[in-house]
Design a protein around this motif. Structure first.
Motif, mmCIF file in Angstrom:
data_model
loop_
_atom_site.group_PDB
_atom_site.id
_atom_site.type_symbol
_atom_site.label_atom_id
_atom_site.label_comp_id
_atom_site.label_asym_id
_atom_site.label_seq_id
_atom_site.Cartn_x
_atom_site.Cartn_y
_atom_site.Cartn_z
ATOM 1 N N UNK A 117 4.978 -13.187 -4.044
ATOM 2 C CA UNK A 117 4.913 -11.795 -3.605
ATOM 3 C C UNK A 117 5.597 -11.665 -2.243
ATOM 4 N N UNK A 118 6.482 -10.667 -2.141
ATOM 5 C CA UNK A 118 7.122 -10.333 -0.875
ATOM 6 C C UNK A 118 6.866 -8.856 -0.594
ATOM 7 N N UNK A 119 6.880 -8.496 0.661
ATOM 8 C CA UNK A 119 6.591 -7.113 1.037
ATOM 9 C C UNK A 119 7.809 -6.206 0.935
ATOM 10 N N UNK A 120 9.005 -6.754 1.171
ATOM 11 C CA UNK A 120 10.222 -5.954 1.213
ATOM 12 C C UNK A 120 10.839 -5.851 -0.188
ATOM 13 N N UNK A 121 10.856 -4.668 -0.798
ATOM 14 C CA UNK A 121 11.475 -4.528 -2.124
ATOM 15 C C UNK A 121 12.967 -4.874 -2.121
ATOM 16 N N UNK A 122 13.648 -4.691 -0.973
ATOM 17 C CA UNK A 122 15.063 -5.001 -0.902
ATOM 18 C C UNK A 122 15.362 -6.486 -1.002
ATOM 19 N N UNK A 123 14.400 -7.323 -0.651
ATOM 20 C CA UNK A 123 14.601 -8.757 -0.700
ATOM 21 C C UNK A 123 13.944 -9.428 -1.889
ATOM 22 N N UNK A 124 13.442 -8.661 -2.828
ATOM 23 C CA UNK A 124 12.723 -9.224 -3.973
ATOM 24 C C UNK A 124 13.637 -9.345 -5.187
ATOM 25 N N UNK A 125 13.364 -10.357 -6.011
ATOM 26 C CA UNK A 125 14.093 -10.516 -7.270
ATOM 27 C C UNK A 125 13.635 -9.484 -8.292
ATOM 28 N N UNK A 126 12.356 -9.119 -8.244
ATOM 29 C CA UNK A 126 11.786 -8.113 -9.143
ATOM 30 C C UNK A 126 11.001 -7.108 -8.316
ATOM 31 N N UNK A 127 11.072 -5.842 -8.718
ATOM 32 C CA UNK A 127 10.311 -4.793 -8.041
ATOM 33 C C UNK A 127 9.491 -4.056 -9.101
ATOM 34 N N UNK A 128 8.183 -3.993 -8.858
ATOM 35 C CA UNK A 128 7.272 -3.291 -9.761
ATOM 36 C C UNK A 128 6.851 -1.987 -9.094
ATOM 37 N N UNK A 129 6.915 -0.905 -9.825
ATOM 38 C CA UNK A 129 6.459 0.389 -9.339
ATOM 39 C C UNK A 129 5.986 1.212 -10.514
ATOM 40 N N UNK A 130 5.448 2.374 -10.235
ATOM 41 C CA UNK A 130 5.012 3.236 -11.334
ATOM 42 C C UNK A 130 3.775 4.018 -10.991
ATOM 43 N N UNK A 131 2.978 4.299 -12.012
ATOM 44 C CA UNK A 131 1.826 5.171 -11.832
ATOM 45 C C UNK A 131 0.672 4.753 -12.728
ATOM 46 N N UNK A 132 -0.526 5.098 -12.275
ATOM 47 C CA UNK A 132 -1.719 4.995 -13.100
ATOM 48 C C UNK A 132 -1.866 6.345 -13.783
ATOM 49 N N UNK A 133 -1.851 6.343 -15.103
ATOM 50 C CA UNK A 133 -1.956 7.586 -15.868
ATOM 51 C C UNK A 133 -3.412 8.046 -15.916
ATOM 52 N N UNK A 134 -3.663 9.279 -16.364
ATOM 53 C CA UNK A 134 -5.051 9.759 -16.395
ATOM 54 C C UNK A 134 -5.997 8.816 -17.148
ATOM 55 N N UNK A 135 -7.115 8.541 -16.518
ATOM 56 C CA UNK A 135 -8.138 7.669 -17.096
ATOM 57 C C UNK A 135 -8.913 8.475 -18.136
ATOM 58 N N UNK A 136 -9.147 7.848 -19.288
ATOM 59 C CA UNK A 136 -9.860 8.523 -20.381
ATOM 60 C C UNK A 136 -11.262 7.935 -20.479
ATOM 61 N N UNK A 137 -12.263 8.803 -20.384
ATOM 62 C CA UNK A 137 -13.667 8.414 -20.521
ATOM 63 C C UNK A 137 -14.190 9.029 -21.809
ATOM 64 N N UNK A 138 -14.916 8.256 -22.610
ATOM 65 C CA UNK A 138 -15.486 8.815 -23.831
ATOM 66 C C UNK A 138 -16.814 8.149 -24.146
#
Length: 172
Positions: free
Chosen positions: A69-90
């Motif tokens: 794990x590295x902090x700088x996205x510019x120096x990383x081989x892979x960059x993970x990003x995105x979102x947590x979608x709405x949580x479904x409770x049932x």
């Protein structure tokens, strides 16, 4: 004497099954690959779920050690990003007088993974969803605690899945 014979057979069986310890640093392309985990966006109404998921991802990558794990996205081989979608409770099961006994939580992610050259790594959307059952209780605090624990277990399971997919598909 019999105990030694049994232990010998067990040792022989285990060694012959192909089990071995995984040492990612010794693998070609293993711990030499780096990953930056951008803070996930919370697209749900569940406060703090983005932090829970980010923490689970960081813990899993640190625990397994296959990707550094590295902090700088510019120096990383892979960059993970995105979102947590709405949580479904049932509600999943009910008592004879229609009180919920069990609930289910489903957590879904929308992740984008990119290599340092900008190439996107496709992730299967079905692999980015996980569900967990938890028990209801007449005590509101017990139900709340069970709900939080279920969310943490789901986040941890998704983090394991994301890690494994990236190690299998993204590393050379």
């Amino acid at each position: 004497m019999r105990r030694w014979l049994v232990m010998g057979w067990v040792a022989l069986a285990v060694s012959g099954c192909g089990y071995r310890f995984v040492r990612y640093g010794a693998e070609p392309g293993g711990a030499h690959q780096s990953v930056a985990i951008r803070a996930l966006r919370n697209d749900s109404f569940e406060p703090g779920i983005d932090s829970v998921m980010n923490d689970a991802l960081r813990r899993e990558f640190l625990r397994r050690g296959a990707l550094r794990i590295v902090e700088d996205p510019g120096g990383a081989d892979l960059v993970i990003g995105g979102a947590v979608l709405p949580v479904v409770w049932s509600s999943r099961s009910f008592s004879s007088v229609n009180f919920a006994i069990e609930y289910e939580v489903t957590l879904r992610l929308r992740l984008e993974v990119a290599r340092s050259d900008g190439e996107k790594i496709p992730l299967d959307a079905t692999a980015l969803a996980e569900s967990e059952l938890y028990l209801a209780s007449p005590d509101v605090e017990v139900t709340r605690k069970n709900r939080e624990e279920a969310l943490r277990r789901v986040a941890a399971a998704l983090a394991v899945r994301v890690h494994d997919v990236l190690v299998e598909t993204a590393t050379p």
